[in-house]
Enzyme design. Sequence first.
Site, PDB file in Angstrom:
ATOM      1  N   GLU A  26      12.374  40.182 -61.996  1.00 55.51           N
ATOM      2  CA  GLU A  26      13.142  41.234 -61.317  1.00 55.51           C
ATOM      3  C   GLU A  26      13.760  42.198 -62.305  1.00 55.51           C
ATOM      4  O   GLU A  26      13.782  43.413 -62.061  1.00 55.51           O
ATOM      5  CB  GLU A  26      14.228  40.604 -60.435  1.00 55.51           C
ATOM      6  CG  GLU A  26      14.924  41.590 -59.493  1.00 55.51           C
ATOM      7  CD  GLU A  26      16.119  42.320 -60.093  1.00 55.51           C
ATOM      8  OE1 GLU A  26      16.613  43.271 -59.462  1.00 55.51           O
ATOM      9  OE2 GLU A  26      16.565  41.958 -61.219  1.00 55.51           O
ATOM     10  N   GLU A  27      14.280  41.691 -63.414  1.00 57.70           N
ATOM     11  CA  GLU A  27      14.916  42.590 -64.377  1.00 57.70           C
ATOM     12  C   GLU A  27      13.896  43.552 -64.994  1.00 57.70           C
ATOM     13  O   GLU A  27      14.247  44.662 -65.377  1.00 57.70           O
ATOM     14  CB  GLU A  27      15.615  41.780 -65.483  1.00 57.70           C
ATOM     15  CG  GLU A  27      16.792  40.940 -65.001  1.00 57.70           C
ATOM     16  CD  GLU A  27      17.995  41.774 -64.581  1.00 57.70           C
ATOM     17  OE1 GLU A  27      17.909  43.016 -64.590  1.00 57.70           O
ATOM     18  OE2 GLU A  27      19.028  41.181 -64.243  1.00 57.70           O
ATOM     19  N   ASP A  33      15.563  35.440 -63.502  1.00 51.13           N
ATOM     20  CA  ASP A  33      15.438  35.973 -64.851  1.00 51.13           C
ATOM     21  C   ASP A  33      16.709  36.740 -65.200  1.00 51.13           C
ATOM     22  O   ASP A  33      17.463  37.166 -64.318  1.00 51.13           O
ATOM     23  CB  ASP A  33      14.205  36.865 -64.972  1.00 51.13           C
ATOM     24  CG  ASP A  33      14.246  38.073 -64.036  1.00 51.13           C
ATOM     25  OD1 ASP A  33      14.728  37.923 -62.899  1.00 51.13           O
ATOM     26  OD2 ASP A  33      13.787  39.160 -64.434  1.00 51.13           O
ATOM     27  N   ASP A  37      24.634  37.697 -62.636  1.00 58.11           N
ATOM     28  CA  ASP A  37      23.355  38.384 -62.387  1.00 58.11           C
ATOM     29  C   ASP A  37      22.193  37.534 -62.876  1.00 58.11           C
ATOM     30  O   ASP A  37      21.686  37.751 -63.964  1.00 58.11           O
ATOM     31  CB  ASP A  37      23.374  39.737 -63.096  1.00 58.11           C
ATOM     32  CG  ASP A  37      22.185  40.606 -62.759  1.00 58.11           C
ATOM     33  OD1 ASP A  37      21.537  40.360 -61.734  1.00 58.11           O
ATOM     34  OD2 ASP A  37      21.896  41.524 -63.545  1.00 58.11           O
ATOM     35  N   HIS A  48      17.002  36.305 -57.942  1.00 61.26           N
ATOM     36  CA  HIS A  48      16.120  36.377 -59.114  1.00 61.26           C
ATOM     37  C   HIS A  48      16.748  35.533 -60.210  1.00 61.26           C
ATOM     38  O   HIS A  48      17.967  35.546 -60.399  1.00 61.26           O
ATOM     39  CB  HIS A  48      15.876  37.827 -59.547  1.00 61.26           C
ATOM     40  CG  HIS A  48      17.023  38.507 -60.224  1.00 61.26           C
ATOM     41  ND1 HIS A  48      17.319  38.315 -61.562  1.00 61.26           N
ATOM     42  CD2 HIS A  48      17.934  39.390 -59.768  1.00 61.26           C
ATOM     43  CE1 HIS A  48      18.361  39.062 -61.893  1.00 61.26           C
ATOM     44  NE2 HIS A  48      18.764  39.722 -60.824  1.00 61.26           N
ATOM     45  N   GLU A  55      22.380  38.663 -54.868  1.00 63.05           N
ATOM     46  CA  GLU A  55      22.915  39.471 -55.969  1.00 63.05           C
ATOM     47  C   GLU A  55      24.432  39.598 -55.792  1.00 63.05           C
ATOM     48  O   GLU A  55      24.955  39.524 -54.675  1.00 63.05           O
ATOM     49  CB  GLU A  55      22.284  40.872 -55.943  1.00 63.05           C
ATOM     50  CG  GLU A  55      20.808  40.911 -56.303  1.00 63.05           C
ATOM     51  CD  GLU A  55      20.556  41.176 -57.772  1.00 63.05           C
ATOM     52  OE1 GLU A  55      21.482  40.960 -58.587  1.00 63.05           O
ATOM     53  OE2 GLU A  55      19.425  41.583 -58.099  1.00 63.05           O
ATOM     54  N   HIS A  84      24.721  42.576 -66.864  1.00 61.94           N
ATOM     55  CA  HIS A  84      24.265  43.114 -68.143  1.00 61.94           C
ATOM     56  C   HIS A  84      25.427  43.345 -69.116  1.00 61.94           C
ATOM     57  O   HIS A  84      25.251  44.010 -70.134  1.00 61.94           O
ATOM     58  CB  HIS A  84      23.473  44.410 -67.961  1.00 61.94           C
ATOM     59  CG  HIS A  84      22.307  44.294 -67.025  1.00 61.94           C
ATOM     60  ND1 HIS A  84      21.418  45.340 -66.807  1.00 61.94           N
ATOM     61  CD2 HIS A  84      21.864  43.274 -66.254  1.00 61.94           C
ATOM     62  CE1 HIS A  84      20.489  44.957 -65.939  1.00 61.94           C
ATOM     63  NE2 HIS A  84      20.749  43.708 -65.586  1.00 61.94           N
TER      64      HIS A  84
END
Length: 404
Positions: A147-148, A82, A113, A80, A173, A373
């Site tokens: 995805e987030e 985003d 991420d 992903h 990931e 994050h």
Amino acid sequence: MRNLPFSEIMNKAESYRDDMSKFLRDMIRIPSESCQEKEVVLRIKQEMEKVGFDKVEIDPMGNILGYVGHGKHIIAMDAHIDTVGVGDPSLWEYDPYEGYEDDEIIIGRGASDQEGGMASMVYAGKIIKDLGLEDDYTLIVTGTVQEEDCDGLCWQYIIEESKIRPEFVISTEPTDENIYRGQRGRMEIRVETKGISCHGSAPERGDNAIFKMAPILNELKALHENLHEDEFLGKGTLTVSEIFFTSPSRCAVADSCAISIDRRLTWGETWEGALQEIRNLPSVQAVDANVTMYNYDRPAYTGLVYPTECYFPAWKVDEDHDACQAVVKAHRALYDRDAKVDKWTFSTNGVSITGRYGIPTIGFGPGMEKEAHFPNEKTWKDHLVKCAAVYATIPGMYLDQIGE
């Protein structure tokens, strides 16, 4: 067994260390929060075309798909592209969109991420082309959106609307160089209480919805302690993540109160069961609180709306599955040691790929899960190189594993 040139694959991956690092830094420089990924998708398209992918397309949701080869076995690798936001900028030592780079690490939002996975996948495609490793497979490298915001929605679209159904998917990931084969699921739940507003100077005239929520919070905390546990995936969890209210003013009794619950589902738990556990709480029944699951209908950057319920199933793949063993053997052949086979703590697009559709997902990606994050998020250049080599080896190993 195919005579794969393992040392050449590793040498090629090492030779692209600087190219992968530059590409990753370019992606980091482009802010790409969920539903705002257009510019980073165009940058990925440029890189895929530069390194010689056979076909590159952007679907109506905005996912980018790059193709290598034309064989009958469809294998996908997914990142992903985003990211979450920055959070408090004062917690960052470096500009999160400019970042920092030295001989070992790259810092910036999305480094682990998970735009690092995209950098390694694209250069795995180049290694395959450089060394003529194409075989009876088609490799689809996907850069997926939203995805987030709503993990797995992108793959619901790819499978349901684009009618692409790979034999298995490698999720890139972050796994800290381990191999992952499962994760807990999750769902987003809302609990709402109703009251009657009145002037705050005489609260007995009204019915305070916030007070009604208080015993529910205590019983939810107790419920969390007693949720089901799976030997491999671990324990189900529950946390209250948001609280809302409505009131005519700060001098009034609240006439509604609502909370959001992040519910992590372990193996064997269902969304119906998770809702019913909350509905069965005495405090919920006493005030006739409303318990529902959230829905997601935010438009993609293309304007497409593809609504879904906020339910993301738990999933796991047997360690002896051909897809898992192909990754295990690719790692062993290249690096002469076994990688740890484990699971993610957080959620991935595997909730749709495997959880909804039963297509095996195996995780192997650059970076560390704990960086996700986090301020000063970073990844390691050695991880980018190693993952690119493993990704280039997996398709051939898989064909060997299934005897073709």
